[in-house]
Design an enzyme around this catalytic site. Sequence first.
Site, PDB file in Angstrom:
ATOM      1  CB  VAL A 131      32.635  -5.223 -26.892  1.00  0.00           C
ATOM      2  CG1 VAL A 131      32.716  -4.998 -28.390  1.00  0.00           C
ATOM      3  CG2 VAL A 131      32.006  -4.011 -26.213  1.00  0.00           C
ATOM      4  NE  ARG A 132      31.370 -12.694 -25.652  1.00  0.00           N
ATOM      5  CZ  ARG A 132      30.983 -12.507 -26.904  1.00  0.00           C
ATOM      6  NH1 ARG A 132      30.398 -11.363 -27.251  1.00  0.00           N
ATOM      7  NH2 ARG A 132      31.163 -13.440 -27.818  1.00  0.00           N
ATOM      8  N   GLY A 188      23.638 -17.538 -13.084  1.00  0.00           N
ATOM      9  CA  GLY A 188      22.854 -16.849 -12.071  1.00  0.00           C
ATOM     10  C   GLY A 188      22.773 -15.357 -12.285  1.00  0.00           C
ATOM     11  N   GLY A 189      22.833 -14.942 -13.556  1.00  0.00           N
ATOM     12  CA  GLY A 189      22.745 -13.520 -13.874  1.00  0.00           C
ATOM     13  C   GLY A 189      21.351 -12.970 -13.626  1.00  0.00           C
ATOM     14  CG  HIS A 225      23.376  -8.467 -30.780  1.00  0.00           C
ATOM     15  ND1 HIS A 225      24.473  -9.095 -31.345  1.00  0.00           N
ATOM     16  CD2 HIS A 225      23.480  -8.657 -29.443  1.00  0.00           C
ATOM     17  CE1 HIS A 225      25.198  -9.650 -30.390  1.00  0.00           C
ATOM     18  NE2 HIS A 225      24.622  -9.400 -29.230  1.00  0.00           N
ATOM     19  CB  SER A 268      25.189  -7.174 -24.115  1.00  0.00           C
ATOM     20  OG  SER A 268      24.395  -7.893 -25.050  1.00  0.00           O
TER      21      SER A 268
END
Length: 305
Positions: free
Chosen positions: A110-111, A259-260, A107, A93
């Site tokens: 890709v995920r 929780g990143g 922006h 990202s």
Amino acid sequence: MEKTQLDAVRTYLENLQTSIVDGLGQFESKPFLVDEWTRTEGGGGRSRVVEEGSLFERGGVNFSHVTGSNLPPSATANRPDMAGAAFEAMGVSLVLHPRNPYVPTVHMNVRLFAASHPSGRSMWWFGGGMDLTPYYGHAEDAVHFHQTCKNALTPFGDALHPRFKAWCDDYFYLKHRQEPRGVGGIFYDDFSELGFDQSFAMTQSVGDAFLKAYLPIVEKRLDTPYGERERDFQAYRRGRYVEFNLVFDRGTLFGLQSGGRTESILMSMPPNVKWRYNWQPEPGSAEHRLYSDFLVHKDWLAQQA
């Protein structure tokens, strides 16, 4: 999902992060710092960040690969049957905030998500896209950006670009302002309909198209003269970016709920921002034309006809 498939996606994403940072380095003289991090529940990532650079006032290109025992609410909103599922998520990202107001903010993401429920249900899906947020609009820039996005998708079906373009227009829309964030691009999520190999290939095509979409615009606008008026308007419009990311953006919500790493998640925030009460641009000005000619949903590729 097989481990070899996950490994292939991770290898691609790590290489994509490197290639994008290298490509941006053609125009940014300050090196992107490398920040490796780990997550207590599982996984980690690598943030590549530049601040107060020659081109970017702030820019970040992040890779993450995280695991968890329970999908957060932002990930199960559209699939409540998967609440309580273990998950694995990885992606690249980026958000780039240039100093020159004539160079647009951009922006790209890709995920891949994979989830397995205690009941035995499992699923995977790809997501991604890119969008352009100019402060002073140029039609040829918007056309180039959209054409590059279309070129990335066309090998996988003619119906994908109009579908993902409309999805982007709908997603990057500030409902409380009743205005688009920028001139759009493409966006997709929960995508698995082509099967793993072709869905992955399509996502690679989108990731690989980013530099082709953005760098020609940077090169064209980088040396445009600007003054305090343009910087002031840029800071005002950046406020819309903050509003969207904190109120609507699913990636931001997922990162915070799971929780990143807060520093990496909020890397997308611009460094200097202004808000004003009920401000309106001067009619006929370049600032007014951003609203009248660019912050509207339109078929940019029809401009070529």
